[in-house]
Enzyme design. Structure first.
Site, PDB file in Angstrom:
ATOM      1  N   HIS A  19      34.353  39.307  32.397  1.00 48.27           N
ATOM      2  CA  HIS A  19      33.692  38.962  31.140  1.00 48.27           C
ATOM      3  C   HIS A  19      33.848  40.098  30.124  1.00 48.27           C
ATOM      4  O   HIS A  19      34.189  39.879  28.960  1.00 48.27           O
ATOM      5  CB  HIS A  19      32.204  38.707  31.374  1.00 48.27           C
ATOM      6  CG  HIS A  19      31.889  37.359  31.944  1.00 48.27           C
ATOM      7  ND1 HIS A  19      32.257  36.186  31.328  1.00 48.27           N
ATOM      8  CD2 HIS A  19      31.210  37.009  33.076  1.00 48.27           C
ATOM      9  CE1 HIS A  19      31.825  35.165  32.054  1.00 48.27           C
ATOM     10  NE2 HIS A  19      31.194  35.629  33.121  1.00 48.27           N
ATOM     11  N   HIS A  73      33.583  40.299  38.777  1.00 51.90           N
ATOM     12  CA  HIS A  73      33.331  39.105  37.960  1.00 51.90           C
ATOM     13  C   HIS A  73      32.838  39.511  36.568  1.00 51.90           C
ATOM     14  O   HIS A  73      33.365  39.043  35.550  1.00 51.90           O
ATOM     15  CB  HIS A  73      32.287  38.227  38.657  1.00 51.90           C
ATOM     16  CG  HIS A  73      31.904  37.004  37.899  1.00 51.90           C
ATOM     17  ND1 HIS A  73      32.447  35.767  38.159  1.00 51.90           N
ATOM     18  CD2 HIS A  73      31.027  36.813  36.882  1.00 51.90           C
ATOM     19  CE1 HIS A  73      31.934  34.876  37.337  1.00 51.90           C
ATOM     20  NE2 HIS A  73      31.056  35.476  36.544  1.00 51.90           N
ATOM     21  N   GLU A  74      31.847  40.379  36.529  1.00 50.62           N
ATOM     22  CA  GLU A  74      31.306  40.798  35.230  1.00 50.62           C
ATOM     23  C   GLU A  74      32.300  41.663  34.458  1.00 50.62           C
ATOM     24  O   GLU A  74      32.322  41.641  33.227  1.00 50.62           O
ATOM     25  CB  GLU A  74      29.978  41.531  35.421  1.00 50.62           C
ATOM     26  CG  GLU A  74      28.885  40.707  36.112  1.00 50.62           C
ATOM     27  CD  GLU A  74      28.635  39.347  35.475  1.00 50.62           C
ATOM     28  OE1 GLU A  74      28.921  39.185  34.264  1.00 50.62           O
ATOM     29  OE2 GLU A  74      28.166  38.431  36.177  1.00 50.62           O
ATOM     30  N   GLU A  93      34.302  32.206  31.102  1.00 46.01           N
ATOM     31  CA  GLU A  93      34.201  32.154  32.554  1.00 46.01           C
ATOM     32  C   GLU A  93      35.579  32.197  33.207  1.00 46.01           C
ATOM     33  O   GLU A  93      35.728  32.727  34.312  1.00 46.01           O
ATOM     34  CB  GLU A  93      33.451  30.899  32.982  1.00 46.01           C
ATOM     35  CG  GLU A  93      33.055  30.872  34.442  1.00 46.01           C
ATOM     36  CD  GLU A  93      32.074  31.971  34.842  1.00 46.01           C
ATOM     37  OE1 GLU A  93      31.971  32.241  36.057  1.00 46.01           O
ATOM     38  OE2 GLU A  93      31.423  32.561  33.956  1.00 46.01           O
TER      39      GLU A  93
END
Length: 499
Positions: A269, A265-266, A295
């Site tokens: 980003h 997830h990170e 996001e």
């Protein structure tokens, strides 16, 4: 070049240099915030709050400089489309910042820095009363902030625009309502299904082994270690610039899949941040397009790649090697997509119930800011809403209203962008596959160049050239819609749970 054109160019360059200066100060504040959450010794808070508030004040002074107003007026309508986009974005930031008294900027920054250790203690002791006064101060400051910008508008709407200025609050609420109305039927059907997803993990796994595994996941996805690093934090996050985009994760001994998911997830980003234009660093053309789009990148990589069958056909052997376990790619895929009907922690939630967590937070923070809910009522209302939307009730404040860090930062209005981003991720992934063809083979072979290239060309490299709604239409050919996410969710989980 005419003298008028040359003069306009000179004005634009002076204007741009000023814009770069305040953005550099903002980025320096970001590094201090990263340090406070990752590496700073516990006793450093008093000094850090002063440092952060000083940088916030300097940033505010640069952003509200009268000279900036003059440049904006001179440039409006006299520059090309790309430069006009810069003028648009700077004008919006300048006008909002100009409405905020300098003293309020300082008080907000100090309150946020001071709130972090208070929240950490309250969470560790699972005692909301230790954080209540601090939260009340933050809510009051944010109401004051919203009133300074526009006293005649809904204060929550004003705050939401800090994170998503170009998707109106009515659209955001409509999408959240659609998810709240559509997803429970699917979640209930899954709960009633006879299918029991496999769980290939047994026992506990130390942090060192998990760190080695998630590092390999970042390598597999193509993380640029020359412009990034991996650390741990109580609440995983990513921050930085196109030259330095850092990721953090956390490790639970009995949940290595959680570490894998949060790290990917990170990475999403960071991949967006690293994809921004190097040449435009310090300007809106080299900055990300607000939180919904940001996001969407993290959720696309986490869900459409990291939770896909082809990814686990690629990565299962790595998990087996690191952890010394034997399991099929299908088993890892099932575990990565298991829907939990008893999970009360947002960052550990599955892909479907996650959005019920967002609805809880959205409704509470909206009512707090609007004055329809007292801070003292938060734990009770939180627990009631979790029980209503998820069918479970938190046992304590740590797994209830103290689990998130966002309000500690004063970030009211942020939570809706998580669900909006998930919805957009599906729409973008669908558009990418329409253009590139099915991406399963690419993912299974570890070749992410085509997907990353499409995202870079259609999202990353534009920076803030387009508004959010325009960017979505440019990238996908359609207006923002929840249709793709709901179709994806029903198909994926219908197949997985034999619905």
């Amino acid at each position: 070049m005419s003298s008028e054109a040359q003069q306009s160019e000179e004005v634009y360059e002076a204007f741009l240099e000023h814009v770069r200066k305040y953005n550099y100060v903002g980025d320096a504040s970001g590094v201090l915030s990263w340090d406070q959450q990752v590496m700073m010794p516990e006793g450093g808070t008093p000094a850090r709050s002063k440092q952060s508030s000083t940088l916030s004040t300097v940033h505010h002074e640069l952003l509200t400089d009268d000279k900036l107003s003059e440049w904006l007026d001179e440039l409006d309508g006299t520059v090309d489309d790309e430069q006009q986009a810069v003028v648009r974005e700077v004008r919006r930031s300048h006008e909002r910042a100009n409405a905020i008294p300098e003293d309020l900027v300082k008080r907000l920054s100090e309150a946020s820095s001071n709130a972090l250790p208070v929240w950490e203690e309250a969470k560790a002791k699972s005692d909301f009363s230790l954080f209540e006064e601090t939260l009340e101060e933050l809510v009051e400051l944010r109401r004051e902030y919203a009133a300074a910008i526009d006293p005649d508008r809904d204060p929550y709407e004003v705050l939401f625009e800090d994170y998503e200025p170009y998707i109106d609050i009515d659209t955001a609420e409509a999408i959240l309502t659609e998810l709240r109305e559509e997803l429970p039927a699917l979640i209930d059907a899954i709960a009633e299904s006879d299918v029991e997803p496999a769980d290939p993990f047994e026992g506990e796994y130390d942090a060192e082994t998990q760190e080695s595994l998630v590092t390999e996941a970042l390598d597999t996805l193509g993380y640029d270690w020359d412009r990034g690093r991996l650390d741990t934090a109580p609440h995983p996050f990513s921050t930085g610039t196109q030259f330095d985009a850092r990721v953090t994760t956390r490790f639970a001994p009995d949940d290595p899949m959680g570490a894998i998911g949060s790290t990917i997830h990170e990475f999403g980003h960071a991949s967006y941040t690293l994809g921004l234009s190097d040449d435009d660093y310090g300007t809106p053309l080299g900055d990300s397009r607000d939180m919904t789009v940001h996001e969407s990148q993290s959720r696309l990589w986490e869900n459409h790649v990291g939770r896909s069958k082809p990814f686990w056909r690629l990565f299962a052997s790595e998990v087996e090697e690191q952890f010394g376990i034997t399991a099929s790619p299908q088993a890892f895929y099932e575990h990565a997509n298991e829907v939990y009907d008893d999970n009360m922690i947002r960052v550990e939630a599955d892909e479907l119930t996650y959005h019920m967590h967002i609805v809880v937070r959205f409704e509470i923070e909206r009512d707090l800011i609007r004055g329809d809910l007292d801070v003292s009522e938060v734990p009770q209302v939180w627990n009631d809403k979790v029980e209503e939307y998820l069918g479970v009730r938190p046992d304590n404040d740590a797994e209830g209203c103290l689990q998130d860090i966002h309000w500690t930062h004063g970030n009211f209005g942020y939570f809706p962008t998580y669900s909006l981003g998930s919805v957009l991720a599906s729409q973008l992934f669908g558009a990418a596959e329409r253009e590139l063809g099915d991406l399963d083979d690419d993912i299974e072979s570890g070749n992410f160049d085509r997907l990353y290239g499409w995202l870079n060309e259609n999202v990353h490299e534009h920076g803030c050239r387009y508004t959010t709604t325009d960017l979505i239409e440019e990238a996908t050919g359609e207006a923002f819609t929840a249709e793709y996410f709901l179709d994806y969710a029903n198909k994926k989980y219908g197949n997985l749970y034999n619905l």
